[in-house]
Design a protein around this motif. Structure first.
Motif, PDB file in Angstrom:
ATOM      1  N   ALA A 185       0.826  -1.213   0.000  1.00 40.24           N
ATOM      2  CA  ALA A 185       0.000   0.000   0.000  1.00 40.24           C
ATOM      3  C   ALA A 185       0.862   1.265   0.000  1.00 40.24           C
ATOM      4  N   PRO A 186       0.578   2.217  -0.896  1.00 44.16           N
ATOM      5  CA  PRO A 186       1.330   3.464  -0.889  1.00 44.16           C
ATOM      6  C   PRO A 186       0.872   4.422   0.211  1.00 44.16           C
ATOM      7  N   ARG A 187      -0.329   4.218   0.741  1.00 43.90           N
ATOM      8  CA  ARG A 187      -0.879   5.049   1.820  1.00 43.90           C
ATOM      9  C   ARG A 187      -1.592   4.129   2.808  1.00 43.90           C
ATOM     10  N   ILE A 188      -1.416   4.411   4.099  1.00 49.08           N
ATOM     11  CA  ILE A 188      -2.099   3.635   5.131  1.00 49.08           C
ATOM     12  C   ILE A 188      -2.853   4.616   6.018  1.00 49.08           C
ATOM     13  N   GLY A 189      -4.163   4.428   6.119  1.00 47.66           N
ATOM     14  CA  GLY A 189      -4.999   5.294   6.937  1.00 47.66           C
ATOM     15  C   GLY A 189      -5.034   4.835   8.386  1.00 47.66           C
ATOM     16  N   PHE A 190      -5.281   5.781   9.288  1.00 47.32           N
ATOM     17  CA  PHE A 190      -5.382   5.462  10.711  1.00 47.32           C
ATOM     18  C   PHE A 190      -6.353   6.426  11.387  1.00 47.32           C
ATOM     19  N   THR A 191      -6.807   6.031  12.561  1.00 53.68           N
ATOM     20  CA  THR A 191      -7.676   6.866  13.393  1.00 53.68           C
ATOM     21  C   THR A 191      -7.170   6.792  14.822  1.00 53.68           C
ATOM     22  N   LEU A 192      -7.029   7.961  15.458  1.00 49.77           N
ATOM     23  CA  LEU A 192      -6.600   8.060  16.853  1.00 49.77           C
ATOM     24  C   LEU A 192      -7.605   8.891  17.632  1.00 49.77           C
ATOM     25  N   GLN A 193      -7.622   8.732  18.947  1.00 50.79           N
ATOM     26  CA  GLN A 193      -8.392   9.642  19.785  1.00 50.79           C
ATOM     27  C   GLN A 193      -7.675  10.984  19.754  1.00 50.79           C
ATOM     28  N   ALA A 194      -8.421  12.060  19.533  1.00 41.43           N
ATOM     29  CA  ALA A 194      -7.793  13.351  19.287  1.00 41.43           C
ATOM     30  C   ALA A 194      -7.697  14.258  20.510  1.00 41.43           C
ATOM     31  N   ALA A 195      -8.270  13.888  21.616  1.00 42.31           N
ATOM     32  CA  ALA A 195      -8.302  14.772  22.790  1.00 42.31           C
ATOM     33  C   ALA A 195      -6.905  15.235  23.171  1.00 42.31           C
ATOM     34  N   GLY A 196      -6.658  16.534  23.034  1.00 45.45           N
ATOM     35  CA  GLY A 196      -5.387  17.120  23.451  1.00 45.45           C
ATOM     36  C   GLY A 196      -4.209  16.829  22.547  1.00 45.45           C
ATOM     37  N   THR A 197      -4.430  16.288  21.359  1.00 43.75           N
ATOM     38  CA  THR A 197      -3.334  15.909  20.481  1.00 43.75           C
ATOM     39  C   THR A 197      -2.725  17.113  19.779  1.00 43.75           C
ATOM     40  N   ASP A 198      -1.394  17.249  19.895  1.00 49.67           N
ATOM     41  CA  ASP A 198      -0.658  18.306  19.208  1.00 49.67           C
ATOM     42  C   ASP A 198       0.244  17.751  18.110  1.00 49.67           C
ATOM     43  N   GLU A 199       0.718  16.517  18.291  1.00 49.65           N
ATOM     44  CA  GLU A 199       1.643  15.929  17.334  1.00 49.65           C
ATOM     45  C   GLU A 199       1.375  14.439  17.211  1.00 49.65           C
ATOM     46  N   VAL A 200       1.594  13.906  16.010  1.00 52.23           N
ATOM     47  CA  VAL A 200       1.469  12.479  15.757  1.00 52.23           C
ATOM     48  C   VAL A 200       2.837  11.977  15.313  1.00 52.23           C
ATOM     49  N   VAL A 201       3.296  10.905  15.940  1.00 52.32           N
ATOM     50  CA  VAL A 201       4.591  10.304  15.642  1.00 52.32           C
ATOM     51  C   VAL A 201       4.342   8.876  15.159  1.00 52.32           C
ATOM     52  N   ALA A 202       5.037   8.482  14.099  1.00 53.82           N
ATOM     53  CA  ALA A 202       4.872   7.133  13.556  1.00 53.82           C
ATOM     54  C   ALA A 202       6.234   6.528  13.276  1.00 53.82           C
ATOM     55  N   TRP A 203       6.332   5.226  13.433  1.00 63.45           N
ATOM     56  CA  TRP A 203       7.540   4.516  13.050  1.00 63.45           C
ATOM     57  C   TRP A 203       7.161   3.121  12.589  1.00 63.45           C
ATOM     58  N   LEU A 204       7.992   2.596  11.691  1.00 61.79           N
ATOM     59  CA  LEU A 204       7.779   1.285  11.090  1.00 61.79           C
ATOM     60  C   LEU A 204       8.877   0.356  11.566  1.00 61.79           C
ATOM     61  N   GLU A 205       8.481  -0.797  12.118  1.00 59.87           N
ATOM     62  CA  GLU A 205       9.434  -1.775  12.644  1.00 59.87           C
ATOM     63  C   GLU A 205       9.332  -3.079  11.872  1.00 59.87           C
ATOM     64  N   ARG A 206      10.473  -3.745  11.721  1.00 60.45           N
ATOM     65  CA  ARG A 206      10.471  -5.111  11.194  1.00 60.45           C
ATOM     66  C   ARG A 206       9.975  -6.032  12.304  1.00 60.45           C
ATOM     67  N   ALA A 207       9.796  -7.294  11.971  1.00 57.84           N
ATOM     68  CA  ALA A 207       9.339  -8.283  12.957  1.00 57.84           C
ATOM     69  C   ALA A 207      10.304  -8.419  14.131  1.00 57.84           C
ATOM     70  N   ASP A 208      11.600  -8.177  13.891  1.00 57.34           N
ATOM     71  CA  ASP A 208      12.591  -8.300  14.968  1.00 57.34           C
ATOM     72  C   ASP A 208      12.722  -7.018  15.796  1.00 57.34           C
ATOM     73  N   GLY A 209      11.900  -5.990  15.504  1.00 55.67           N
ATOM     74  CA  GLY A 209      11.917  -4.757  16.282  1.00 55.67           C
ATOM     75  C   GLY A 209      12.819  -3.666  15.723  1.00 55.67           C
ATOM     76  N   TRP A 210      13.560  -3.952  14.661  1.00 57.01           N
ATOM     77  CA  TRP A 210      14.459  -2.968  14.049  1.00 57.01           C
ATOM     78  C   TRP A 210      13.614  -1.883  13.379  1.00 57.01           C
ATOM     79  N   VAL A 211      13.921  -0.610  13.658  1.00 59.50           N
ATOM     80  CA  VAL A 211      13.167   0.510  13.083  1.00 59.50           C
ATOM     81  C   VAL A 211      13.625   0.738  11.644  1.00 59.50           C
ATOM     82  N   LEU A 212      12.671   0.667  10.717  1.00 59.64           N
ATOM     83  CA  LEU A 212      12.963   0.875   9.296  1.00 59.64           C
ATOM     84  C   LEU A 212      12.788   2.339   8.892  1.00 59.64           C
ATOM     85  N   ALA A 213      11.757   2.981   9.453  1.00 58.82           N
ATOM     86  CA  ALA A 213      11.443   4.355   9.064  1.00 58.82           C
ATOM     87  C   ALA A 213      10.692   5.032  10.195  1.00 58.82           C
TER      88      ALA A 213
END
Length: 122
Positions: free
Chosen positions: A73-101
């Protein structure tokens, strides 16, 4: 001895119940933040576990979601609870926990939220 409630006590109790219902989980469902995660090179989001968190101004996590990426997928949608949210942080991990992005975005007022992931440098 049975407890007797007068009319004022009953009205206070009813008011407290209504206030709890108005501010509980039912009200929170309407206060969500929808967004999209994309990869910086414009290609598909690589295969792995995508972790997305919402933070308030103090950096406290207010909401979190995990989504699996199958690498197509070139785009992945998500929904979060927004109460008090100022910033959204995302990271992608491999199965072994290594951060890819990883990536982050400030929450725009009234505009679509897009978090761009950049390849992690190791």
């Amino acid at each position: 001895m049975p407890v007797r409630l007068d009319r004022r006590a009953i009205l206070r109790l009813a008011g407290a119940v209504l206030a709890a219902l108005a501010t509980g989980p039912a009200a929170a469902r309407g206060d969500t933040l929808d967004g999209t995660v994309v990869f910086a090179d414009g290609g598909a989001v690589p295969e792995g576990r995508l972790r997305i968190i919402a933070e308030d101004a103090a950096g406290t996590v207010t909401s979190e979601v995990e989504i699996s990426s199958d690498g197509t997928a070139p785009r992945i949608g998500f929904t979060l609870q927004a109460a008090g949210t100022d910033e959204v942080v995302a990271w992608l991990e491999r199965a072994d926990g290594w951060v890819l992005a990883r990536g982050a975005a400030s929450v725009p007022a009234g505009a679509p939220l897009t978090v761009t992931l950049y390849a992690a440098m190791h």
